[in-house]
Design an enzyme around this catalytic site. Sequence first.
Site, PDB file in Angstrom:
ATOM      1  N   LEU A  91     -58.925 -36.519   8.999  1.00  0.00           N
ATOM      2  CA  LEU A  91     -59.229 -36.064  10.356  1.00  0.00           C
ATOM      3  C   LEU A  91     -58.742 -34.648  10.612  1.00  0.00           C
ATOM      4  CD1 LEU A  91     -58.281 -39.269  12.402  1.00  0.00           C
ATOM      5  CD2 LEU A  91     -60.567 -38.530  11.698  1.00  0.00           C
ATOM      6  N   GLY A  97     -48.647 -31.925   6.338  1.00  0.00           N
ATOM      7  CA  GLY A  97     -49.366 -33.065   5.799  1.00  0.00           C
ATOM      8  C   GLY A  97     -50.768 -33.187   6.350  1.00  0.00           C
ATOM      9  N   THR A  99     -53.750 -35.804   8.465  1.00  0.00           N
ATOM     10  CA  THR A  99     -54.030 -36.939   9.334  1.00  0.00           C
ATOM     11  C   THR A  99     -55.308 -37.620   8.863  1.00  0.00           C
ATOM     12  OG1 THR A  99     -52.965 -35.892  11.230  1.00  0.00           O
ATOM     13  CG2 THR A  99     -54.480 -37.692  11.690  1.00  0.00           C
ATOM     14  N   ASP A 209     -43.396 -28.572  24.753  1.00  0.00           N
ATOM     15  CA  ASP A 209     -44.582 -27.921  24.178  1.00  0.00           C
ATOM     16  C   ASP A 209     -45.865 -28.453  24.813  1.00  0.00           C
ATOM     17  OD1 ASP A 209     -45.893 -26.115  22.529  1.00  0.00           O
ATOM     18  OD2 ASP A 209     -46.093 -27.539  20.879  1.00  0.00           O
ATOM     19  N   ASP A 472     -16.188 -67.096   9.419  1.00  0.00           N
ATOM     20  CA  ASP A 472     -15.368 -67.423   8.248  1.00  0.00           C
ATOM     21  C   ASP A 472     -15.843 -66.724   6.976  1.00  0.00           C
ATOM     22  OD1 ASP A 472     -17.686 -68.756   7.691  1.00  0.00           O
ATOM     23  OD2 ASP A 472     -16.797 -70.768   7.573  1.00  0.00           O
ATOM     24  N   ASP A 505     -33.865 -71.773  10.462  1.00  0.00           N
ATOM     25  CA  ASP A 505     -33.411 -72.325   9.181  1.00  0.00           C
ATOM     26  C   ASP A 505     -34.612 -72.776   8.348  1.00  0.00           C
ATOM     27  OD1 ASP A 505     -31.976 -73.519   7.117  1.00  0.00           O
ATOM     28  OD2 ASP A 505     -31.706 -75.402   8.234  1.00  0.00           O
ATOM     29  N   ASP A 507     -35.030 -73.008   5.072  1.00  0.00           N
ATOM     30  CA  ASP A 507     -34.811 -73.852   3.889  1.00  0.00           C
ATOM     31  C   ASP A 507     -34.219 -75.214   4.250  1.00  0.00           C
ATOM     32  OD1 ASP A 507     -32.188 -73.266   4.490  1.00  0.00           O
ATOM     33  OD2 ASP A 507     -31.790 -72.131   2.654  1.00  0.00           O
TER      34      ASP A 507
END
Length: 533
Positions: A91, A97, A99, A209, A472, A505, A507
């Site tokens: 674009l 870079g 677009t 800007d 813990d 949870d 598992d």
Amino acid sequence: MGSCCSRATSPDSGRGGANGYGYSHQTKPAQTTPSYNHPQPPPPAEVRYTPSAMNPPVVPPVVAPPKPTPDTILGKPYDDVRSVYSLGKELGRGQFGVTYLCTEIASGKQYACKSISKRKLVSKADKEDIRREIQIMQHLSGQQNIVEFRGAYEDKSNVHVVMELCAGGELFDRIIAKGHYSERAAATICRAVVNVVNICHFMGVMHRDLKPENFLLATKEENAMLKATDFGLSVFIEEGKMYRDIVGSAYYVAPEVLRRNYGKEIDVWSAGVILYILLSGVPPFWAETEKGIFDAILQGEIDFESQPWPSISESAKDLVRKMLTQDPKKRITSAQVLQHPWLRDGEASDKPIDSAVLSRMKQFRAMNKLKKMALKVIASNLNEEEIKGLKQMFTNMDTDNSGTITYEELKAGLAKLGSKLSEAEVKQLMEAADVDGNGSIDYVEFITATMHRHKLERDEHLFKAFQYFDKDNSGFITRDELESALIEHEMGDTSTIKDIISEVDTDNDGRINYEEFCAMMRGGGMQQPMRLK
């Protein structure tokens, strides 16, 4: 009109070829980006075992601290944008870079992807600028006149920023094509531009800007919505700080920027220049060179004699004068611009804006209680750099400076952002954000409910939050630890614990491990946000 894309520091902005999705980084000042000290792994809990042939000792897992991918700019592991989007035609192209048009694989919806080459981000300041631009886009995303942010990805070669595709092209091109707008059309566009300024300032951002090239039209229709797209020079406002670096584009730069002593008032000046161009087709301060333009800006003489100004209404000229007042202390504010008779009396009422803060509060109320508690832990550990914009929003809403936001303050603050909610809807949001249920929202609760989800993607934040619950250091959040946390935060009972365990949870061992916790925090454990009708 001459070239309207000159920079105060360079005549070449490097942005024009990117179809409004610009690259502004070469003129930006260096910003301080937070550094993170990764926590050391907790020492394993001391466990005594009695050796048995039938029952060999089982060593509990030790949760290691996260290991960030080396040299990442976004501070999180590499993420392949092509696993979510397919990149299509180019674009536009800028200094840093390209677009691309991109298509979301799952839905087929089209977006714009700005791919920034990491090879060209040579300095620390360049990398900080990219991070800050993404952070500001995330912070502002969700507003009606601001381009929607979809996500940021990083691989070995590029940083990819995916955002809403605006197919209508640049406002600048339409201005050139038409020469000038009718007052009605100019008022509609001016309201949208100043609405962006007002939202930015309310959310603690200075754009720095503003110019027609940085606004795109959502579609090719005549009445298409205007979207602000480029936040490459934007910064979070620091209270009491006066900025001194010269940034912006020549025609639109405020006189105090040239004097190297400015604040957020510069955005109103730039919006005033845009309004002047909308009404007349030429900028108010013009010369053959940048120096000539700057001299004209500092002199401040505005031409209301040449055509078409004699036929322009006095109300429109009054607003232009107030927006282009030389003294920033006497200049009209963005909120006052929106209340000016020329805009207020000549415009149909706007549709309600589903603001960014409102959207996040809606999502927050749908989260399970463990995720809410974890968010609060993360929010309390975020540094000043990460919450600048939200801190400013809290200050703006907390009108009595009590340190908490009441129902009335929340309702008034959301109204300033353009939201038109019923009292019942505001109460629902109030109850969602008020984690401790005391009838008001304190600072940490507000940050918790409104911070952008990208904060959760940082491994170090998730690790600290997991450690908070895993008292813990066993490597699991147990039912007892969950119950203790819920009691501490006054957030639930036995049925709440059961619901959280069953949801998170995966598992089915009756505990929540670190991987399950991270999956929940990154989206796996969040219900669909409820809709407020």
